[in-house]
Design a protein around this motif. Structure first.
Motif, PDB file in Angstrom:
ATOM      1  N   ALA A  49     -12.226 -16.701  81.545  1.00  0.00           N
ATOM      2  CA  ALA A  49     -12.775 -16.997  80.215  1.00  0.00           C
ATOM      3  C   ALA A  49     -13.457 -18.360  80.209  1.00  0.00           C
ATOM      4  CB  ALA A  49     -11.677 -16.946  79.161  1.00  0.00           C
ATOM      5  N   CYS A  50     -12.836 -19.338  80.845  1.00  0.00           N
ATOM      6  CA  CYS A  50     -13.428 -20.674  80.918  1.00  0.00           C
ATOM      7  C   CYS A  50     -14.746 -20.622  81.694  1.00  0.00           C
ATOM      8  CB  CYS A  50     -12.455 -21.647  81.583  1.00  0.00           C
ATOM      9  SG  CYS A  50     -13.106 -23.317  81.762  1.00  0.00           S
ATOM     10  N   THR A  51     -14.748 -19.939  82.825  1.00  0.00           N
ATOM     11  CA  THR A  51     -15.955 -19.838  83.652  1.00  0.00           C
ATOM     12  C   THR A  51     -17.062 -19.104  82.904  1.00  0.00           C
ATOM     13  OG1 THR A  51     -14.538 -19.850  85.616  1.00  0.00           O
ATOM     14  CG2 THR A  51     -16.817 -19.165  85.923  1.00  0.00           C
ATOM     15  N   LEU A  52     -16.721 -18.018  82.225  1.00  0.00           N
ATOM     16  CA  LEU A  52     -17.724 -17.288  81.445  1.00  0.00           C
ATOM     17  C   LEU A  52     -18.261 -18.141  80.301  1.00  0.00           C
ATOM     18  CD1 LEU A  52     -16.132 -13.742  81.315  1.00  0.00           C
ATOM     19  CD2 LEU A  52     -18.254 -14.402  82.482  1.00  0.00           C
ATOM     20  N   ARG A  53     -17.413 -18.933  79.681  1.00  0.00           N
ATOM     21  CA  ARG A  53     -17.860 -19.809  78.590  1.00  0.00           C
ATOM     22  C   ARG A  53     -18.921 -20.786  79.082  1.00  0.00           C
ATOM     23  NH1 ARG A  53     -13.368 -22.733  77.527  1.00  0.00           N
ATOM     24  NH2 ARG A  53     -14.272 -24.548  78.489  1.00  0.00           N
ATOM     25  N   GLU A  54     -18.773 -21.238  80.314  1.00  0.00           N
ATOM     26  CA  GLU A  54     -19.728 -22.190  80.883  1.00  0.00           C
ATOM     27  C   GLU A  54     -21.118 -21.584  81.048  1.00  0.00           C
ATOM     28  OE1 GLU A  54     -19.317 -25.513  81.548  1.00  0.00           O
ATOM     29  OE2 GLU A  54     -17.401 -25.274  80.526  1.00  0.00           O
ATOM     30  N   THR A  55     -21.207 -20.259  81.097  1.00  0.00           N
ATOM     31  CA  THR A  55     -22.523 -19.622  81.239  1.00  0.00           C
ATOM     32  C   THR A  55     -23.376 -19.831  79.997  1.00  0.00           C
ATOM     33  OG1 THR A  55     -21.866 -17.444  80.386  1.00  0.00           O
ATOM     34  CG2 THR A  55     -21.565 -17.837  82.752  1.00  0.00           C
ATOM     35  N   THR A  56     -22.765 -20.218  78.897  1.00  0.00           N
ATOM     36  CA  THR A  56     -23.513 -20.431  77.653  1.00  0.00           C
ATOM     37  C   THR A  56     -23.987 -21.873  77.491  1.00  0.00           C
ATOM     38  OG1 THR A  56     -21.543 -20.950  76.338  1.00  0.00           O
ATOM     39  CG2 THR A  56     -22.165 -18.615  76.529  1.00  0.00           C
ATOM     40  N   GLU A  57     -23.594 -22.732  78.408  1.00  0.00           N
ATOM     41  CA  GLU A  57     -23.986 -24.139  78.318  1.00  0.00           C
ATOM     42  C   GLU A  57     -25.475 -24.291  78.636  1.00  0.00           C
ATOM     43  OE1 GLU A  57     -22.077 -26.686  77.267  1.00  0.00           O
ATOM     44  OE2 GLU A  57     -20.485 -25.240  76.909  1.00  0.00           O
ATOM     45  N   PRO A  58     -26.140 -25.278  78.006  1.00  0.00           N
ATOM     46  CA  PRO A  58     -27.582 -25.477  78.227  1.00  0.00           C
ATOM     47  C   PRO A  58     -27.957 -25.735  79.691  1.00  0.00           C
ATOM     48  CG  PRO A  58     -26.831 -26.787  76.364  1.00  0.00           C
ATOM     49  CD  PRO A  58     -25.610 -26.194  77.005  1.00  0.00           C
ATOM     50  N   ASP A  59     -27.045 -26.333  80.474  1.00  0.00           N
ATOM     51  CA  ASP A  59     -27.368 -26.665  81.865  1.00  0.00           C
ATOM     52  C   ASP A  59     -26.939 -25.571  82.852  1.00  0.00           C
ATOM     53  OD1 ASP A  59     -24.629 -27.007  81.691  1.00  0.00           O
ATOM     54  OD2 ASP A  59     -24.608 -28.911  82.773  1.00  0.00           O
ATOM     55  N   ALA A  60     -26.604 -24.390  82.360  1.00  0.00           N
ATOM     56  CA  ALA A  60     -26.096 -23.319  83.227  1.00  0.00           C
ATOM     57  C   ALA A  60     -27.061 -22.963  84.358  1.00  0.00           C
ATOM     58  CB  ALA A  60     -25.766 -22.074  82.409  1.00  0.00           C
ATOM     59  N   THR A  61     -28.346 -23.107  84.136  1.00  0.00           N
ATOM     60  CA  THR A  61     -29.313 -22.762  85.187  1.00  0.00           C
ATOM     61  C   THR A  61     -29.373 -23.824  86.283  1.00  0.00           C
ATOM     62  OG1 THR A  61     -31.149 -23.791  83.990  1.00  0.00           O
ATOM     63  CG2 THR A  61     -30.781 -21.429  83.627  1.00  0.00           C
ATOM     64  N   ARG A  62     -28.813 -24.996  86.022  1.00  0.00           N
ATOM     65  CA  ARG A  62     -28.896 -26.099  86.994  1.00  0.00           C
ATOM     66  C   ARG A  62     -27.572 -26.394  87.699  1.00  0.00           C
ATOM     67  NH1 ARG A  62     -31.288 -28.205  82.403  1.00  0.00           N
ATOM     68  NH2 ARG A  62     -29.620 -29.711  82.154  1.00  0.00           N
ATOM     69  N   VAL A  63     -26.478 -25.865  87.190  1.00  0.00           N
ATOM     70  CA  VAL A  63     -25.172 -26.225  87.731  1.00  0.00           C
ATOM     71  C   VAL A  63     -24.696 -25.184  88.745  1.00  0.00           C
ATOM     72  CG1 VAL A  63     -23.820 -25.091  85.933  1.00  0.00           C
ATOM     73  CG2 VAL A  63     -22.896 -27.095  87.051  1.00  0.00           C
ATOM     74  N   LYS A  64     -23.976 -25.652  89.758  1.00  0.00           N
ATOM     75  CA  LYS A  64     -23.426 -24.756  90.771  1.00  0.00           C
ATOM     76  C   LYS A  64     -22.086 -24.199  90.297  1.00  0.00           C
ATOM     77  CE  LYS A  64     -25.552 -26.466  94.962  1.00  0.00           C
ATOM     78  NZ  LYS A  64     -25.271 -26.791  96.360  1.00  0.00           N
ATOM     79  N   LEU A  65     -21.787 -23.019  90.748  1.00  0.00           N
ATOM     80  CA  LEU A  65     -20.555 -22.339  90.384  1.00  0.00           C
ATOM     81  C   LEU A  65     -19.326 -23.136  90.834  1.00  0.00           C
ATOM     82  CD1 LEU A  65     -19.452 -19.825  89.014  1.00  0.00           C
ATOM     83  CD2 LEU A  65     -19.666 -18.616  91.194  1.00  0.00           C
ATOM     84  N   ALA A  66     -19.411 -23.804  91.971  1.00  0.00           N
ATOM     85  CA  ALA A  66     -18.277 -24.600  92.464  1.00  0.00           C
ATOM     86  C   ALA A  66     -17.889 -25.676  91.452  1.00  0.00           C
ATOM     87  CB  ALA A  66     -18.614 -25.236  93.811  1.00  0.00           C
ATOM     88  N   LYS A  67     -18.855 -26.321  90.847  1.00  0.00           N
ATOM     89  CA  LYS A  67     -18.562 -27.356  89.850  1.00  0.00           C
ATOM     90  C   LYS A  67     -17.941 -26.743  88.605  1.00  0.00           C
ATOM     91  CE  LYS A  67     -20.360 -31.153  87.069  1.00  0.00           C
ATOM     92  NZ  LYS A  67     -19.044 -31.274  86.506  1.00  0.00           N
ATOM     93  N   VAL A  68     -18.479 -25.629  88.148  1.00  0.00           N
ATOM     94  CA  VAL A  68     -17.946 -24.954  86.965  1.00  0.00           C
ATOM     95  C   VAL A  68     -16.490 -24.559  87.203  1.00  0.00           C
ATOM     96  CG1 VAL A  68     -18.112 -22.859  85.557  1.00  0.00           C
ATOM     97  CG2 VAL A  68     -20.171 -24.153  86.108  1.00  0.00           C
ATOM     98  N   ILE A  69     -16.219 -23.934  88.341  1.00  0.00           N
ATOM     99  CA  ILE A  69     -14.867 -23.491  88.622  1.00  0.00           C
ATOM    100  C   ILE A  69     -13.922 -24.684  88.775  1.00  0.00           C
ATOM    101  CG2 ILE A  69     -13.392 -22.290  90.307  1.00  0.00           C
ATOM    102  CD1 ILE A  69     -15.760 -20.332  90.723  1.00  0.00           C
ATOM    103  N   ALA A  70     -14.367 -25.734  89.448  1.00  0.00           N
ATOM    104  CA  ALA A  70     -13.532 -26.938  89.583  1.00  0.00           C
ATOM    105  C   ALA A  70     -13.211 -27.541  88.220  1.00  0.00           C
ATOM    106  CB  ALA A  70     -14.228 -27.967  90.481  1.00  0.00           C
TER     107      ALA A  70
END
Length: 78
Positions: A49-70
C-alpha cells in the motif's frame, strides 16, 4: 504462471509506475527481491500500500523503485 517481478538490476527512474500495473504476486516478488526478506500477509499489504501510494507522487517518473521501497520500509517499520 510464474511471477514477473521488477528486479533490482532492472530498476530505473519511473520503475515505480511499472510496479503499479503488476499483479499482487508480482508485486510481492518485487518487494521480496528489493528487501531480500519474505513479505506476506499484513506485512505485504502494508508495504504494498505504501509503495502503491508513492506512484501518485509528482516525482514518480523520476524516482527509482529502490528508493521508494527503502522509504516505505522505514515508514512502515518493516
Amino acid at each position: 504462471m510464474a511471477a514477473a517481478p521488477i528486479l533490482p538490476a532492472q530498476d530505473r527512474p519511473g520503475a515505480v509506475l511499472k510496479y503499479q500495473v503488476l499483479t499482487p504476486p508480482d508485486r510481492q516478488a518485487t518487494l521480496e527481491a528489493f528487501t531480500e526478506k519474505k513479505v506476506s500477509g499484513a506485512k505485504f499489504d502494508t508495504l504494498d500500500a505504501c509503495t502503491l501510494r508513492e506512484t501518485t507522487e509528482p516525482d514518480a517518473t523520476r524516482v527509482k523503485l529502490a528508493k521508494v521501497i527503502a522509504d516505505c520500509v522505514k515508514e512502515t517499520g518493516f
